[in-house]
Each structure stands twice: as structure tokens, then as C-alpha cells.
Motif scaffolding. Structure first.
Motif, PDB file in Angstrom:
ATOM      1  N   PRO A  71      42.147  46.155  38.534  1.00 36.57           N
ATOM      2  CA  PRO A  71      41.433  46.173  37.248  1.00 36.57           C
ATOM      3  C   PRO A  71      41.785  44.936  36.421  1.00 36.57           C
ATOM      4  CG  PRO A  71      43.185  47.799  37.273  1.00 36.57           C
ATOM      5  CD  PRO A  71      43.116  47.246  38.657  1.00 36.57           C
ATOM      6  N   LEU A  72      40.878  44.508  35.558  1.00 37.28           N
ATOM      7  CA  LEU A  72      41.097  43.298  34.751  1.00 37.28           C
ATOM      8  C   LEU A  72      42.372  43.374  33.927  1.00 37.28           C
ATOM      9  CD1 LEU A  72      37.574  42.261  33.395  1.00 37.28           C
ATOM     10  CD2 LEU A  72      38.920  41.155  35.164  1.00 37.28           C
ATOM     11  N   SER A  73      42.712  44.598  33.500  1.00 37.32           N
ATOM     12  CA  SER A  73      43.902  44.755  32.649  1.00 37.32           C
ATOM     13  C   SER A  73      45.193  44.396  33.377  1.00 37.32           C
ATOM     14  CB  SER A  73      43.981  46.186  32.146  1.00 37.32           C
ATOM     15  OG  SER A  73      44.024  47.076  33.242  1.00 37.32           O
ATOM     16  N   LYS A  74      45.140  44.378  34.722  1.00 33.46           N
ATOM     17  CA  LYS A  74      46.351  44.056  35.483  1.00 33.46           C
ATOM     18  C   LYS A  74      46.360  42.610  35.983  1.00 33.46           C
ATOM     19  CE  LYS A  74      47.727  48.642  36.784  1.00 33.46           C
ATOM     20  NZ  LYS A  74      48.086  49.570  37.836  1.00 33.46           N
ATOM     21  N   LEU A  75      45.382  41.825  35.536  1.00 29.72           N
ATOM     22  CA  LEU A  75      45.321  40.420  35.943  1.00 29.72           C
ATOM     23  C   LEU A  75      45.667  39.529  34.769  1.00 29.72           C
ATOM     24  CD1 LEU A  75      41.925  40.451  37.882  1.00 29.72           C
ATOM     25  CD2 LEU A  75      44.188  40.500  38.900  1.00 29.72           C
ATOM     26  N   ASP A  76      46.295  38.388  35.047  1.00 29.64           N
ATOM     27  CA  ASP A  76      46.538  37.437  33.952  1.00 29.64           C
ATOM     28  C   ASP A  76      45.312  36.531  33.812  1.00 29.64           C
ATOM     29  OD1 ASP A  76      46.757  35.151  35.606  1.00 29.64           O
ATOM     30  OD2 ASP A  76      48.897  35.435  35.880  1.00 29.64           O
ATOM     31  N   GLU A  77      45.371  35.627  32.826  1.00 32.94           N
ATOM     32  CA  GLU A  77      44.166  34.828  32.516  1.00 32.94           C
ATOM     33  C   GLU A  77      43.697  33.957  33.682  1.00 32.94           C
ATOM     34  OE1 GLU A  77      45.898  32.751  29.056  1.00 32.94           O
ATOM     35  OE2 GLU A  77      45.832  30.964  30.300  1.00 32.94           O
ATOM     36  N   ARG A  78      44.630  33.376  34.451  1.00 31.80           N
ATOM     37  CA  ARG A  78      44.216  32.547  35.598  1.00 31.80           C
ATOM     38  C   ARG A  78      43.588  33.416  36.678  1.00 31.80           C
ATOM     39  NH1 ARG A  78      45.823  31.396  40.540  1.00 31.80           N
ATOM     40  NH2 ARG A  78      47.571  32.817  40.322  1.00 31.80           N
ATOM     41  N   GLU A  79      44.175  34.591  36.913  1.00 32.71           N
ATOM     42  CA  GLU A  79      43.647  35.487  37.946  1.00 32.71           C
ATOM     43  C   GLU A  79      42.247  35.992  37.571  1.00 32.71           C
ATOM     44  OE1 GLU A  79      47.723  37.332  39.842  1.00 32.71           O
ATOM     45  OE2 GLU A  79      46.994  38.139  37.940  1.00 32.71           O
ATOM     46  N   ILE A  80      42.031  36.216  36.261  1.00 31.73           N
ATOM     47  CA  ILE A  80      40.690  36.629  35.810  1.00 31.73           C
ATOM     48  C   ILE A  80      39.688  35.504  36.080  1.00 31.73           C
ATOM     49  CG2 ILE A  80      39.294  37.176  33.750  1.00 31.73           C
ATOM     50  CD1 ILE A  80      41.768  38.737  32.703  1.00 31.73           C
ATOM     51  N   THR A  81      40.102  34.266  35.821  1.00 31.94           N
ATOM     52  CA  THR A  81      39.226  33.116  36.086  1.00 31.94           C
ATOM     53  C   THR A  81      38.900  33.026  37.574  1.00 31.94           C
ATOM     54  OG1 THR A  81      40.382  31.975  34.290  1.00 31.94           O
ATOM     55  CG2 THR A  81      39.003  30.623  35.704  1.00 31.94           C
ATOM     56  N   VAL A  82      39.942  33.206  38.401  1.00 28.87           N
ATOM     57  CA  VAL A  82      39.762  33.108  39.865  1.00 28.87           C
ATOM     58  C   VAL A  82      38.808  34.198  40.360  1.00 28.87           C
ATOM     59  CG1 VAL A  82      40.974  33.396  42.078  1.00 28.87           C
ATOM     60  CG2 VAL A  82      41.965  31.960  40.309  1.00 28.87           C
ATOM     61  N   THR A  83      39.015  35.439  39.926  1.00 29.34           N
ATOM     62  CA  THR A  83      38.159  36.538  40.397  1.00 29.34           C
ATOM     63  C   THR A  83      36.731  36.384  39.854  1.00 29.34           C
ATOM     64  OG1 THR A  83      39.054  37.895  38.614  1.00 29.34           O
ATOM     65  CG2 THR A  83      39.916  38.309  40.781  1.00 29.34           C
ATOM     66  N   SER A  84      36.617  35.928  38.617  1.00 29.52           N
ATOM     67  CA  SER A  84      35.285  35.734  38.030  1.00 29.52           C
ATOM     68  C   SER A  84      34.503  34.681  38.809  1.00 29.52           C
ATOM     69  CB  SER A  84      35.454  35.320  36.564  1.00 29.52           C
ATOM     70  OG  SER A  84      34.285  34.764  36.074  1.00 29.52           O
ATOM     71  N   ARG A  85      35.177  33.578  39.126  1.00 31.51           N
ATOM     72  CA  ARG A  85      34.530  32.498  39.889  1.00 31.51           C
ATOM     73  C   ARG A  85      34.123  32.980  41.276  1.00 31.51           C
ATOM     74  NH1 ARG A  85      38.486  28.289  40.171  1.00 31.51           N
ATOM     75  NH2 ARG A  85      39.136  29.321  42.066  1.00 31.51           N
ATOM     76  N   SER A  86      35.014  33.736  41.910  1.00 29.07           N
ATOM     77  CA  SER A  86      34.728  34.215  43.267  1.00 29.07           C
ATOM     78  C   SER A  86      33.582  35.221  43.271  1.00 29.07           C
ATOM     79  CB  SER A  86      35.975  34.826  43.902  1.00 29.07           C
ATOM     80  OG  SER A  86      36.311  36.024  43.256  1.00 29.07           O
ATOM     81  N   LEU A  87      33.500  36.053  42.235  1.00 26.70           N
ATOM     82  CA  LEU A  87      32.395  37.026  42.150  1.00 26.70           C
ATOM     83  C   LEU A  87      31.056  36.324  41.916  1.00 26.70           C
ATOM     84  CD1 LEU A  87      34.144  39.849  40.102  1.00 26.70           C
ATOM     85  CD2 LEU A  87      33.278  40.068  42.415  1.00 26.70           C
ATOM     86  N   ARG A  88      31.082  35.287  41.085  1.00 23.83           N
ATOM     87  CA  ARG A  88      29.857  34.530  40.828  1.00 23.83           C
ATOM     88  C   ARG A  88      29.373  33.859  42.121  1.00 23.83           C
ATOM     89  NH1 ARG A  88      31.183  30.273  37.419  1.00 23.83           N
ATOM     90  NH2 ARG A  88      32.052  31.793  36.010  1.00 23.83           N
TER      91      ARG A  88
END
Lengths: 139, 80
Positions: A71-88
Motif C-alpha cells: 500500500p502507498l502508506s508503506k512506501l517512501d517518496e522515492r518508492e511511490i515515484t518508482v511504482t507510479s512510473r512503472s504503473l504508467r
């Protein structure tokens, strides 16, 4: 995210996973048009084993599968960026692949089989992890 | 918008404070791998993260982060 494998190993794993999935569907579709024989059945089983093994090694054992489903709440800001980019990226690749595939099936006037649908869902589900495995440097 | 590269002194300050990447990561609330990315200057931190890092090192943000390549602190002291 624990990615102990080197980027070369991860990329090899990604190629084997996607290639085995593609060959599995290709042989299934080919045999659907022609006829099943022992050689193709054995090949399908071997491809399934290769797919499962490479999937386990590339995505499960590296922790990528867990990472992409956190879940997003368990990711830090870089990890959120990485997952967001990969999902896009996964969304774009999946849309293009599916559209081309559906168009091809429409052109050759062949009904879509459940194996293809399941493979496409699996493909869509592993694409974000594929992107991370392919692009993220060794950590 | 293409973001600019942000240079930093995290690696040297962390070693000076005898902190491991894990310890620093725990203090600022990120994954230890993110500290590695920051130290290699492969990731630009948010303003919030930059302030949290500066609070750990008890230094102003502009002494840790810069848009220009940073000169070693020892050289700065020698110049003075």
C-alpha cells in the motif's frame, strides 16, 4: 524492496519470463488451429515450468512482487515515484499490446481463447514489476 | 519539467556521524535504499525529506543540498 540480484540477472529473468509466456500462448493458439500432439503438450508443460521458475526467481524471491503490491502508506517518496512510473509504463505497454493483439485476431477472424485472456491478465499484472526489474539499479 | 540535479553531502555527513544507511533511513522515515539513491545523487529529495535530513545533521539545508556541485567542507574551511 530487496533486489539482491544484479540488473543483468533480473533482465535475463524478465526476458525468460515474458518469452516463455509468449511461446506458451503461441503454441496453444497454433495447436488450436492445427492439432495437439505429444511434442506440443510436452513443450507446453516445459514452458509452463520455465515460466513458473523464472517468475519465482525474478519477482518473488527478489521481493519485487511484494514491493509492487505494497500500500502507498508503506512506501517512501522515492518508492511511490518508482511504482507510479512503472504503473504508467505498464498501462501504455499493455494498452498497445492488447489493442494490436485484438486487432490481429479480428483480422484473421479467430475467436479469443480463455488461455489468451488469462495470459493477458497475467501479463498486465507483471508489467509494473517488469519495468522495475528492468530499470532499477542494483541496491 | 525537467528537474535539476541536486548535489548533496549526505554520504560524508552520515559517515561523520557514524550512522549506517539503515539508521539514517529510520531517523528520516524512508527505506535505506532511498538513502543510497540520495547519496549517489540519483534521486532528488522532496523539501520535506531535505528538511528532515538537515534536522538529523543539525545543519542548514543549503549546506547539505545544492544545485551546484559541492566543494568538500574541508576545502571551504581551508579557504576561510
Amino acid at each position: 524492496m530487496e533486489m539482491r540480484k544484479s540488473i543483468q540477472n533480473r533482465r535475463t529473468g524478465v526476458v525468460i519470463t515474458l518469452l516463455s509466456l509468449f511461446c506458451f500462448v503461441l503454441i496453444f493458439e497454433y495447436c488450436k488451429i492445427t492439432q495437439w500432439n505429444v511434442f506440443f503438450i510436452v513443450t507446453e508443460i516445459v514452458l509452463f515450468i520455465i515460466f513458473s521458475a523464472s517468475f519465482m526467481a525474478t519477482f518473488i524471491k527478489t521481493g519485487l512482487w511484494v514491493f509492487i503490491h505494497k500500500p502507498l502508506s508503506k512506501l517512501d517518496e522515492r518508492e511511490i515515484t518508482v511504482t507510479s512510473r512503472s504503473l504508467r509504463y505498464a498501462y501504455i505497454v499493455f494498452t498497445v499490446t492488447t489493442l494490436l493483439l485484438l486487432l490481429s485476431f479480428a483480422v484473421i477472424n479467430t475467436p479469443i481463447d480463455i488461455v489468451l485472456v488469462v495470459s493477458l491478465i497475467l501479463y498486465a499484472h507483471i508489467l509494473p514489476a517488469v519495468n522495475i526489474a528492468w530499470t532499477e539499479k542494483e541496491i | 519539467m525537467e528537474s535539476r540535479k541536486i548535489y548533496n553531502r549526505i554520504a560524508i555527513l552520515r559517515k561523520e556521524k557514524s550512522l549506517t544507511r539503515n539508521e539514517l533511513a529510520d531517523k528520516v522515515g524512508v527505506n535505506f535504499q532511498t538513502i543510497g539513491y540520495l547519496e549517489r545523487e540519483e534521486y532528488n529529495p522532496s523539501l520535506d525529506l531535505a528538511f528532515r535530513i538537515s534536522e538529523v545533521f543539525e545543519l542548514p539545508v543549503d549546506l547539505i543540498f545544492s544545485t551546484e556541485p559541492l566543494t568538500p567542507l574541508s576545502q571551504l574551511l581551508t579557504k576561510k
